[in-house]
Design a protein around this motif. Structure first.
Motif, PDB file in Angstrom:
ATOM      1  N   HIS A 108     -26.116  53.625  44.730  1.00 55.73           N
ATOM      2  CA  HIS A 108     -26.730  52.796  43.689  1.00 55.73           C
ATOM      3  C   HIS A 108     -25.731  51.795  43.119  1.00 55.73           C
ATOM      4  N   GLU A 109     -24.468  52.132  43.082  1.00 50.71           N
ATOM      5  CA  GLU A 109     -23.445  51.162  42.670  1.00 50.71           C
ATOM      6  C   GLU A 109     -23.421  49.998  43.662  1.00 50.71           C
ATOM      7  N   VAL A 110     -23.434  50.320  44.943  1.00 47.84           N
ATOM      8  CA  VAL A 110     -23.429  49.295  45.980  1.00 47.84           C
ATOM      9  C   VAL A 110     -24.712  48.475  45.903  1.00 47.84           C
ATOM     10  N   LEU A 111     -25.827  49.152  45.687  1.00 46.48           N
ATOM     11  CA  LEU A 111     -27.112  48.479  45.591  1.00 46.48           C
ATOM     12  C   LEU A 111     -27.126  47.486  44.434  1.00 46.48           C
ATOM     13  N   GLU A 112     -26.595  47.866  43.298  1.00 43.72           N
ATOM     14  CA  GLU A 112     -26.527  46.956  42.145  1.00 43.72           C
ATOM     15  C   GLU A 112     -25.678  45.735  42.486  1.00 43.72           C
ATOM     16  N   ALA A 113     -24.553  45.968  43.145  1.00 44.66           N
ATOM     17  CA  ALA A 113     -23.677  44.852  43.528  1.00 44.66           C
ATOM     18  C   ALA A 113     -24.383  43.924  44.518  1.00 44.66           C
ATOM     19  N   LEU A 114     -25.096  44.498  45.473  1.00 46.42           N
ATOM     20  CA  LEU A 114     -25.823  43.685  46.441  1.00 46.42           C
ATOM     21  C   LEU A 114     -26.912  42.881  45.739  1.00 46.42           C
ATOM     22  N   PRO A 127     -25.248  30.289  50.386  1.00 48.55           N
ATOM     23  CA  PRO A 127     -25.308  31.533  51.172  1.00 48.55           C
ATOM     24  C   PRO A 127     -24.689  32.700  50.396  1.00 48.55           C
ATOM     25  N   LEU A 128     -25.087  33.884  50.771  1.00 48.29           N
ATOM     26  CA  LEU A 128     -24.545  35.085  50.153  1.00 48.29           C
ATOM     27  C   LEU A 128     -23.033  35.120  50.358  1.00 48.29           C
ATOM     28  N   ASP A 129     -22.300  35.400  49.283  1.00 49.27           N
ATOM     29  CA  ASP A 129     -20.839  35.474  49.338  1.00 49.27           C
ATOM     30  C   ASP A 129     -20.450  36.929  49.611  1.00 49.27           C
ATOM     31  N   ALA A 130     -20.214  37.213  50.896  1.00 47.85           N
ATOM     32  CA  ALA A 130     -19.940  38.594  51.310  1.00 47.85           C
ATOM     33  C   ALA A 130     -18.679  39.145  50.657  1.00 47.85           C
TER      34      ALA A 130
END
Length: 143
Positions: A108-114, A127-130
């Motif tokens: 969920h931490e990763v999901l929030e960041a994404l 574009p998305l900044d990876a």
């Protein structure tokens, strides 16, 4: 590149969950999707309701789109499996340690960041900044 429609994505999760509950054979991706639904009991009734395919989930009404949430989980699953963008696996592992091996909390931490990174890309029209995404996950791991 596979680019499913909103309805195709929703049908995929609904059908994966239906097959799981009926103990039918699932493809590898359906198995992952069913496991994601299983981990979110708050979505079960909605996923089991075929009318949810057409439902709009408006953030301004305080609604979370369960299909978007599950889709982000699925995307992260794939990212972690191939460490793409580079460094995402290590950043996730750091979140996992921070959350004392609570895999779902770390995801969920990763999901929030994404979600934040996707929102910023949409807002800016870029574009998305990876790298910003991976750095966001690292920051969350260091909290």
């Amino acid at each position: 590149m596979f680019n499913p429609s909103r309805d195709q994505v929703r049908q995929f999760f609904i059908e994966s969950w239906r097959k799981h509950r009926a103990k039918e054979t699932l493809s590898q991706m359906e198995d992952i999707a069913a496991e994601l639904v299983f981990q979110h009991p708050e979505y079960h009734a909605l996923i089991e309701n075929l009318d949810s395919v057409d439902k709009d989930f408006r953030p301004e009404d305080g609604q979370v789109n369960p299909f978007l949430h599950l889709s982000l989980h699925l995307a992260i699953h794939e990212q972690l499996s191939i460490d793409q963008p580079p460094g995402i696996r290590g950043a996730y592992d750091a979140c996992l340690r921070r959350h004392r091996d609570d895999r779902h909390a770390a995801l969920h931490e990763v999901l929030e960041a994404l979600g934040e990174t996707l929102f910023e890309a949409q807002r800016s029209g870029k574009p998305l900044d990876a790298m910003a995404y991976v750095e966001n996950v690292k920051r969350r791991a260091g909290k």
